[in-house]
Design a protein around this motif. Structure first.
Motif, mmCIF file in Angstrom:
data_model
loop_
_atom_site.group_PDB
_atom_site.id
_atom_site.type_symbol
_atom_site.label_atom_id
_atom_site.label_comp_id
_atom_site.label_asym_id
_atom_site.label_seq_id
_atom_site.Cartn_x
_atom_site.Cartn_y
_atom_site.Cartn_z
ATOM 1 N N THR A 162 136.368 5.702 22.151
ATOM 2 C CA THR A 162 136.369 4.299 21.742
ATOM 3 C C THR A 162 137.733 3.661 21.897
ATOM 4 O OG1 THR A 162 134.610 4.746 20.132
ATOM 5 C CG2 THR A 162 135.881 2.727 19.834
ATOM 6 N N GLU A 163 138.795 4.376 21.472
ATOM 7 C CA GLU A 163 140.117 3.767 21.373
ATOM 8 C C GLU A 163 141.068 4.151 22.498
ATOM 9 O OE1 GLU A 163 141.818 4.067 17.470
ATOM 10 O OE2 GLU A 163 139.860 3.977 16.489
ATOM 11 N N ALA A 164 140.810 5.265 23.157
ATOM 12 C CA ALA A 164 141.701 5.695 24.246
ATOM 13 C C ALA A 164 140.892 6.385 25.343
ATOM 14 C CB ALA A 164 142.788 6.619 23.699
ATOM 15 N N PRO A 165 139.935 5.695 25.938
ATOM 16 C CA PRO A 165 139.040 6.344 26.910
ATOM 17 C C PRO A 165 139.750 6.857 28.150
ATOM 18 C CG PRO A 165 138.743 3.960 26.934
ATOM 19 C CD PRO A 165 139.609 4.272 25.757
ATOM 20 N N GLU A 166 140.952 6.330 28.439
ATOM 21 C CA GLU A 166 141.689 6.783 29.615
ATOM 22 C C GLU A 166 142.265 8.185 29.433
ATOM 23 O OE1 GLU A 166 144.675 5.074 26.833
ATOM 24 O OE2 GLU A 166 142.650 4.528 27.495
ATOM 25 N N THR A 167 142.210 8.732 28.226
ATOM 26 C CA THR A 167 142.798 10.044 27.949
ATOM 27 C C THR A 167 141.768 11.165 27.946
ATOM 28 O OG1 THR A 167 142.536 9.945 25.522
ATOM 29 C CG2 THR A 167 144.503 8.916 26.487
ATOM 30 N N ILE A 168 140.510 10.846 28.203
ATOM 31 C CA ILE A 168 139.482 11.875 28.098
ATOM 32 C C ILE A 168 138.336 11.597 29.055
ATOM 33 C CG2 ILE A 168 138.284 10.661 26.224
ATOM 34 C CD1 ILE A 168 137.662 13.477 25.045
ATOM 35 N N THR A 169 137.771 12.665 29.591
ATOM 36 C CA THR A 169 136.515 12.581 30.318
ATOM 37 C C THR A 169 135.683 13.789 29.911
ATOM 38 O OG1 THR A 169 135.479 12.440 32.515
ATOM 39 C CG2 THR A 169 137.451 13.798 32.342
ATOM 40 N N ALA A 170 134.389 13.576 29.735
ATOM 41 C CA ALA A 170 133.520 14.646 29.250
ATOM 42 C C ALA A 170 132.204 14.617 30.002
ATOM 43 C CB ALA A 170 133.279 14.510 27.748
ATOM 44 N N VAL A 171 131.542 15.773 30.032
ATOM 45 C CA VAL A 171 130.312 15.895 30.806
ATOM 46 C C VAL A 171 129.377 16.884 30.121
ATOM 47 C CG1 VAL A 171 131.301 17.712 32.278
ATOM 48 C CG2 VAL A 171 129.383 16.331 33.126
ATOM 49 N N VAL A 172 128.079 16.606 30.234
ATOM 50 C CA VAL A 172 127.044 17.504 29.717
ATOM 51 C C VAL A 172 126.137 17.898 30.876
ATOM 52 C CG1 VAL A 172 125.063 17.750 28.176
ATOM 53 C CG2 VAL A 172 127.054 16.467 27.417
ATOM 54 N N ALA A 173 125.808 19.190 30.952
ATOM 55 C CA ALA A 173 124.834 19.673 31.929
ATOM 56 C C ALA A 173 123.464 19.681 31.262
ATOM 57 C CB ALA A 173 125.206 21.064 32.409
#
Length: 262
Positions: A162-173
């Motif tokens: 929400t507040e710092a989306p440029e610092t994280i990426t996530a994925v679900v299989a």
């Protein structure tokens, strides 16, 4: 990657001595020969780096315990690396009431040598995590894969998305409508390293190449952002897979946990 010691020195300089807060509201500061993060509720509290001697270690350990207890932290982690001094720092932490968790292997790979189009097993779809529903799918994977619930991590992920989306990426299989594996990558501006975290696969889906596809997926994300290295604190289960993919060992890190009232 041919000079692991030099890469480790860069890692120490950027990710430990030069660390920045990993979440909004957290504070990273260097106090004497310690770098620590103090976080608000649900955040990670801990010591990221230290440069101690036999003469200074006990007093510094006591100072950090006093700091985090005074800050109201229920617990905090002293992240100990096997090249940290003094040589008996682990024993000193234990004597001060810290409890070690299982050690992990610090591994690094060049993004250019790992990034590739993910080879996704048949019947599996990789879905980016962008909202609360996606985070809940990740938490369901953690519950099944690790037999734990992680409300603190859930809160941290929601805050960062929400507040710092440029610092994280996530994925679900996903296997149909069932989440069977999940992972995230954390990064910060100016760093040479993107950290791979939270990789886990539900037991009956292991050995099918899903974990490798999540590595490739995140490596491509790192390449697109111009980040040269991937870093992992690897478990004994994931280390052989990572070595086959080209990751090299930089050392061993052990979380030492202090808990209030223990």
């Amino acid at each position: 990657m041919t000079d692991a010691v030099n890469v480790r020195d860069v890692y120490d300089a950027q990710e430990r001595r030069g660390a920045v807060a990993d979440a909004p509201g957290a504070l990273v500061e260097r106090v004497g020969d310690v770098v620590r993060q103090t976080a608000p509720a649900d955040g990670w509290n801990g010591v990221l780096w230290s440069r101690l001697t036999a003469d200074t270690a006990d007093a510094e350990i006591a100072a950090q315990v006093a700091h985090f207890a005074g800050a109201g932290a229920e617990d905090f982690e002293w992240k100990l690396y096997d090249h940290d001094g003094p040589a008996d720092l682990a024993a000193r932490l234990t004597a001060a009431g810290f409890v070690p968790e299982p050690p992990e292997t610090l591994m690094v790979a060049r993004v250019a040598e790992v990034a590739a189009e993910p080879v996704v097993p048949e019947g599996i779809t990789l879905v980016p995590v962008t909202d609360e529903a996606g985070v809940d799918l990740m938490m369901e994977v953690h519950r099944q894969a690790f037999e734990v619930t992680r409300p603190r991590i859930r809160a941290q992920l929601l805050t960062r998305l929400t507040e710092a989306p440029e610092t994280i990426t996530a994925v679900v299989a996903m296997a149909g409508d069932r989440p069977v594996s999940a992972a995230r990558m954390e990064m910060r501006a100016g760093s040479s390293f993107a950290g791979l975290w939270g990789g886990g696969t539900v037991e009956e889906w292991r050995g099918k190449g899903i974990y490798r596809s999540l590595i490739s997926h995140r490596a491509r994300e790192a390449a697109a952002r111009g980040i040269p290295y991937l870093q992992v604190d690897a478990s004994d289960n994931s280390r052989p897979i990572l070595e086959r993919l080209g990751f090299e060992v930089l050392g061993v890190t052990t979380p030492y946990i202090w808990s209030a009232g223990r």
